[in-house]
Each structure stands twice: as structure tokens, then as C-alpha cells.
Design a protein around this motif. Structure first.
Motif, PDB file in Angstrom:
ATOM      1  N   LYS A  71      -0.061 -54.615 -13.488  1.00 37.62           N
ATOM      2  CA  LYS A  71       0.948 -53.732 -13.020  1.00 37.62           C
ATOM      3  C   LYS A  71       0.293 -52.353 -12.492  1.00 37.62           C
ATOM      4  N   LEU A  72      -0.410 -51.748 -13.026  1.00 41.41           N
ATOM      5  CA  LEU A  72      -0.998 -50.629 -12.841  1.00 41.41           C
ATOM      6  C   LEU A  72      -1.955 -50.709 -11.596  1.00 41.41           C
ATOM      7  N   GLY A  73      -2.832 -51.829 -11.548  1.00 40.98           N
ATOM      8  CA  GLY A  73      -3.510 -52.163 -10.097  1.00 40.98           C
ATOM      9  C   GLY A  73      -2.412 -52.135  -8.953  1.00 40.98           C
ATOM     10  N   LEU A  74      -1.618 -52.858  -8.970  1.00 37.26           N
ATOM     11  CA  LEU A  74      -0.461 -53.066  -7.795  1.00 37.26           C
ATOM     12  C   LEU A  74       0.219 -51.797  -7.435  1.00 37.26           C
ATOM     13  N   CYS A  75       0.492 -50.975  -8.753  1.00 39.55           N
ATOM     14  CA  CYS A  75       1.040 -49.803  -8.308  1.00 39.55           C
ATOM     15  C   CYS A  75       0.224 -48.774  -7.611  1.00 39.55           C
ATOM     16  N   ILE A  76      -1.185 -48.830  -7.752  1.00 34.79           N
ATOM     17  CA  ILE A  76      -1.982 -47.972  -7.268  1.00 34.79           C
ATOM     18  C   ILE A  76      -2.299 -48.156  -5.897  1.00 34.79           C
ATOM     19  N   ILE A  77      -2.259 -49.586  -5.467  1.00 30.20           N
ATOM     20  CA  ILE A  77      -2.465 -50.420  -4.154  1.00 30.20           C
ATOM     21  C   ILE A  77      -1.324 -49.781  -3.357  1.00 30.20           C
ATOM     22  N   ALA A  78       0.104 -49.916  -3.989  1.00 31.87           N
ATOM     23  CA  ALA A  78       1.260 -49.413  -3.147  1.00 31.87           C
ATOM     24  C   ALA A  78       1.254 -48.006  -3.073  1.00 31.87           C
ATOM     25  N   TRP A  79       0.693 -47.133  -3.812  1.00 33.22           N
ATOM     26  CA  TRP A  79       0.571 -45.738  -3.820  1.00 33.22           C
ATOM     27  C   TRP A  79      -0.324 -45.295  -2.520  1.00 33.22           C
ATOM     28  N   PHE A  80      -1.518 -46.100  -2.652  1.00 36.36           N
ATOM     29  CA  PHE A  80      -2.545 -45.594  -1.532  1.00 36.36           C
ATOM     30  C   PHE A  80      -1.799 -45.846  -0.229  1.00 36.36           C
ATOM     31  N   ALA A  81      -1.294 -47.224  -0.115  1.00 34.51           N
ATOM     32  CA  ALA A  81      -0.866 -47.759   1.152  1.00 34.51           C
ATOM     33  C   ALA A  81       0.373 -46.967   1.661  1.00 34.51           C
ATOM     34  N   SER A  82       1.158 -46.451   1.024  1.00 34.98           N
ATOM     35  CA  SER A  82       2.254 -45.919   1.036  1.00 34.98           C
ATOM     36  C   SER A  82       1.905 -44.249   1.547  1.00 34.98           C
ATOM     37  N   SER A  83       1.057 -44.113   1.050  1.00 31.85           N
ATOM     38  CA  SER A  83       0.379 -42.448   1.469  1.00 31.85           C
ATOM     39  C   SER A  83      -0.280 -42.541   2.734  1.00 31.85           C
ATOM     40  N   ALA A  84      -1.010 -43.630   2.973  1.00 24.83           N
ATOM     41  CA  ALA A  84      -1.733 -43.686   4.348  1.00 24.83           C
ATOM     42  C   ALA A  84      -0.555 -43.642   5.441  1.00 24.83           C
ATOM     43  N   LEU A  85       0.470 -44.674   4.977  1.00 24.51           N
ATOM     44  CA  LEU A  85       1.401 -44.676   6.092  1.00 24.51           C
ATOM     45  C   LEU A  85       2.322 -43.398   6.566  1.00 24.51           C
ATOM     46  N   CYS A  86       2.504 -42.572   5.125  1.00 31.31           N
ATOM     47  CA  CYS A  86       2.985 -41.370   5.425  1.00 31.31           C
ATOM     48  C   CYS A  86       1.893 -40.298   6.284  1.00 31.31           C
ATOM     49  N   SER A  87       1.023 -40.587   5.786  1.00 22.79           N
ATOM     50  CA  SER A  87      -0.077 -39.443   6.813  1.00 22.79           C
ATOM     51  C   SER A  87      -0.175 -39.969   8.222  1.00 22.79           C
ATOM     52  N   PHE A  88      -0.151 -41.207   8.398  1.00 28.69           N
ATOM     53  CA  PHE A  88      -0.092 -41.752   9.793  1.00 28.69           C
ATOM     54  C   PHE A  88       0.836 -41.318  10.721  1.00 28.69           C
ATOM     55  N   GLY A  89       2.233 -41.597  10.052  1.00 26.86           N
ATOM     56  CA  GLY A  89       3.485 -41.187  10.531  1.00 26.86           C
ATOM     57  C   GLY A  89       3.465 -39.802  10.917  1.00 26.86           C
ATOM     58  N   THR A  90       3.375 -39.044   9.685  1.00 25.17           N
ATOM     59  CA  THR A  90       3.262 -37.395  10.075  1.00 25.17           C
ATOM     60  C   THR A  90       2.432 -36.696  10.913  1.00 25.17           C
ATOM     61  N   LYS A  91       1.168 -37.404  11.026  1.00 26.93           N
ATOM     62  CA  LYS A  91       0.228 -36.876  12.465  1.00 26.93           C
ATOM     63  C   LYS A  91       0.708 -37.381  13.577  1.00 26.93           C
ATOM     64  N   ASN A  92       1.273 -38.564  13.839  1.00 22.83           N
ATOM     65  CA  ASN A  92       1.889 -38.859  15.048  1.00 22.83           C
ATOM     66  C   ASN A  92       3.175 -38.073  15.529  1.00 22.83           C
ATOM     67  N   THR A  93       3.907 -38.040  14.652  1.00 20.24           N
ATOM     68  CA  THR A  93       5.071 -37.083  14.753  1.00 20.24           C
ATOM     69  C   THR A  93       4.564 -35.554  15.002  1.00 20.24           C
ATOM     70  N   LEU A  94       3.823 -35.049  14.476  1.00 17.16           N
ATOM     71  CA  LEU A  94       3.508 -33.758  14.713  1.00 17.16           C
ATOM     72  C   LEU A  94       2.840 -33.408  16.169  1.00 17.16           C
ATOM     73  N   ASN A  95       1.879 -34.817  16.480  1.00 19.77           N
ATOM     74  CA  ASN A  95       1.223 -34.571  17.902  1.00 19.77           C
ATOM     75  C   ASN A  95       2.277 -34.910  18.838  1.00 19.77           C
TER      76      ASN A  95
END
Length: 296
Positions: free
Chosen positions: A21-45
Motif C-alpha cells: 500500500k505504501l508503494g502504491l501511495c508513493i507512486i500516486a504521490w509522484f504521479a499527481s505531483s508531476a501532473l500538478c507541476s506540468f499543469g502549473t507551468k503550462n498555465t503560467l506560460n
């Protein structure tokens, strides 16, 4: 939130399932963080050159508060009593951290911004040692990992050009996020001590009054339990109350600036038209005088 829930010891059924369960949560954490960073950068640009960090942070907190509120309603979780001050400062530093993070993304390249963001464990360790909370002692692998982060950050900063203000915003964001982690740990430790000693007994000279009755153990534990979902919801709710006035003020300021720019352009246009008409009329009068002189 999911990673913190996976680390909750009373909910751990077995070692193998907990690790899975911890491994799945870490994968979901990093995936959602990457999507958030990608969306933030595109919105600001897409909205450049205007800075929309305040409005973007407000929208992010609106969505997070709605999701967190739905989770707390579904699981019937609430904030333990006597925690509003601690939750207020958690929300304050967390909100500033998110705002500084969005401001740094508007000025730095995405790769370099993520490199600066990865230095957050260094700030967390510095605050832990400074404030003397739990987790201040490092084992050899942890020390090597922190040293590697430090060396990598120095090399990255020395090998490329960057905006100094963007770097300052990124470092300020790391400080705020590290302070948020420290405040949450301090609040959890305080609630754990209060849960161990039990609720305060009211009465005179140690004799409880008739209105106070001892709570059962499960009720006492629930009274002093601070879940990750509760922290997630209240830090975004209180942060939204902080960001909403700032966002409204920012929109009003931009509207006033646009209105002032239109008024200046309109005034310049009217002034140019008057000059053209005045010049044409003056030239006509001078020509008429010359023709009348020649006739005379």
C-alpha cells in the motif's frame, strides 16, 4: 494524504500489505505531483507576461478544499478540540509555500524549478535540528542522501543561468513547506501526549465535578486523533480564506490598471485628432490670407 494514511500504524494489517500500500501511495504521490507541476507551468506560460500566481493558487485551494471536505464528510472526521491555533499556523505557512512555489514556476524553467523543490529535505532537517523536534538524529544512509542533495543543488545552480527572484521564491517555498511538516509533527506529538494522559478532569482539589464523566478508551482516542485527511482539508480551507481576499484585490488592481491604460490611449487619440484639425485649419487660413493679398 494517501502516503500519510498508509503510515498510520493502527491501520496496518500486516507488513506485506502495508509495504504494498505504501508503494502504491508513493507512486500516486509522484504521479499527481508531476501532473500538478506540468499543469502549473503550462498555465503560467499561457498567461504570460501577466503574473497569475495568486489566482492560480486560489483556484487550486478551492478544488482541494472541496475534495478534502467531501472526504471528511464521508469518513466523519473533524479537527480535535484546542487545535485551531496550530492548524492556523500550519495553513499559513502551507499557503505561503504554495504561493511562492507558483511564483517560482513562473520565472524558472520546469527542470530547474523541480531541482530547487527537491532541496526541501535539507530545510526540513535544518528546522528539526533548530527546534529540537523528533527526527533530528540521522543514520549514515540518510546523511549520505542529504549530502547528495546538497551537492546536486550546488552543481545545478552553478551550471546554468536562472532568474534570481525565481530562485528566491523557490527557496522560500521550501522553507514554508518544511515549516508546515514541523508544525504538523509538533501537533501530532502534543495530541499523543494528551491522549496518553487522558482528558483534563474538572473539579476542585482533584475531585471531579458531577458534570464530568470519564470517556471510554475508544472515545478518548478518537477525540485526540489527527488524521491526514483532516489536516488536508483544514489547511486548504483556512488557506482559501487567506487567498480569496488577495485574489479579489489582485483582480481589482488589474482591472483599474487596464481602465487607466484605455483612458490614456483614448486621451492621446483625442489629442492627436485635435492637433490634426487645428493644423489643417491654420494652414487654410494662411492660404486664404495669401490669396487675398495677391488679388489686392
Amino acid at each position: 494524504v494517501a502516503a500519510a494514511s498508509a503510515l498510520d500504524q493502527p491501520r496496518k494489517p500486516s507488513e506485506a500489505s502495508w509495504r504494498f500500500k505504501l508503494g502504491l501511495c508513493i507512486i500516486a504521490w509522484f504521479a499527481s505531483s508531476a501532473l500538478c507541476s506540468f499543469g502549473t507551468k503550462n498555465t503560467l506560460n499561457s498567461l504570460a507576461p501577466q503574473s497569475c500566481a495568486v489566482g492560480l493558487t486560489t483556484l487550486q485551494f478551492v478544488v482541494s478544499a472541496v475534495i478534502g471536505g467531501a472526504i471528511c464528510l464521508a469518513t466523519r472526521q473533524s479537527l480535535p478540540p484546542g487545535c485551531w491555533f496550530d492548524m492556523g499556523r500550519i495553513a499559513l505557512v502551507y499557503t505561503l509555500g504554495f504561493l511562492f512555489f507558483n511564483m517560482s514556476y513562473g520565472r524558472l524553467a520546469a527542470s530547474f524549478a523541480e531541482t530547487v523543490r527537491g532541496l526541501e529535505p535539507l530545510f526540513s532537517f535544518a528546522f528539526v535540528r533548530l527546534l529540537g523536534v523528533r527526527g533530528g538524529m540521522l543514520r549514515a544512509p540518510s546523511a549520505v542522501a542529504l549530502a547528495t542533495l546538497l551537492v546536486g543543488g550546488v552543481i545545478s545552480c552553478a551550471s546554468q543561468t536562472f532568474d534570481a527572484r525565481g530562485l528566491a521564491f523557490g527557496l522560500a517555498s521550501n522553507c514554508c513547506f518544511a515549516a508546515r511538516s514541523i508544525y504538523v509533527s509538533m501537533l501530532q506529538d502534543r495530541l499523543k501526549r494528551e491522549r496518553a494522559t487522558g482528558p483534563p478532569v474538572r473539579g476542585v482539589t482533584g475531585v471531579p465535578s458531577s458534570s464530568s464523566s470519564p470517556l471510554p478508551p475508544h472515545a478518548t482516542a478518537a477525540r485526540y486523533e489527527l488524521s491526514s485527511s483532516t489536516v488536508f482539508f483544514y489547511q486548504h480551507l483556512l488557506g482559501l480564506l487567506l487567498m480569496l481576499p488577495c485574489s479579489l484585490f489582485e483582480d481589482a488592481r488589474r482591472a483599474a490598471a487596464r481602465q487607466g491604460g484605455r483612458a490614456r490611449r483614448s486621451g492621446e487619440g483625442r489629442g492627436g485628432a485635435w492637433e490634426e484639425r487645428g493644423g489643417a485649419g491654420g494652414a487654410g487660413r494662411v492660404g486664404a490670407r495669401r490669396r487675398s493679398w495677391r488679388v489686392a
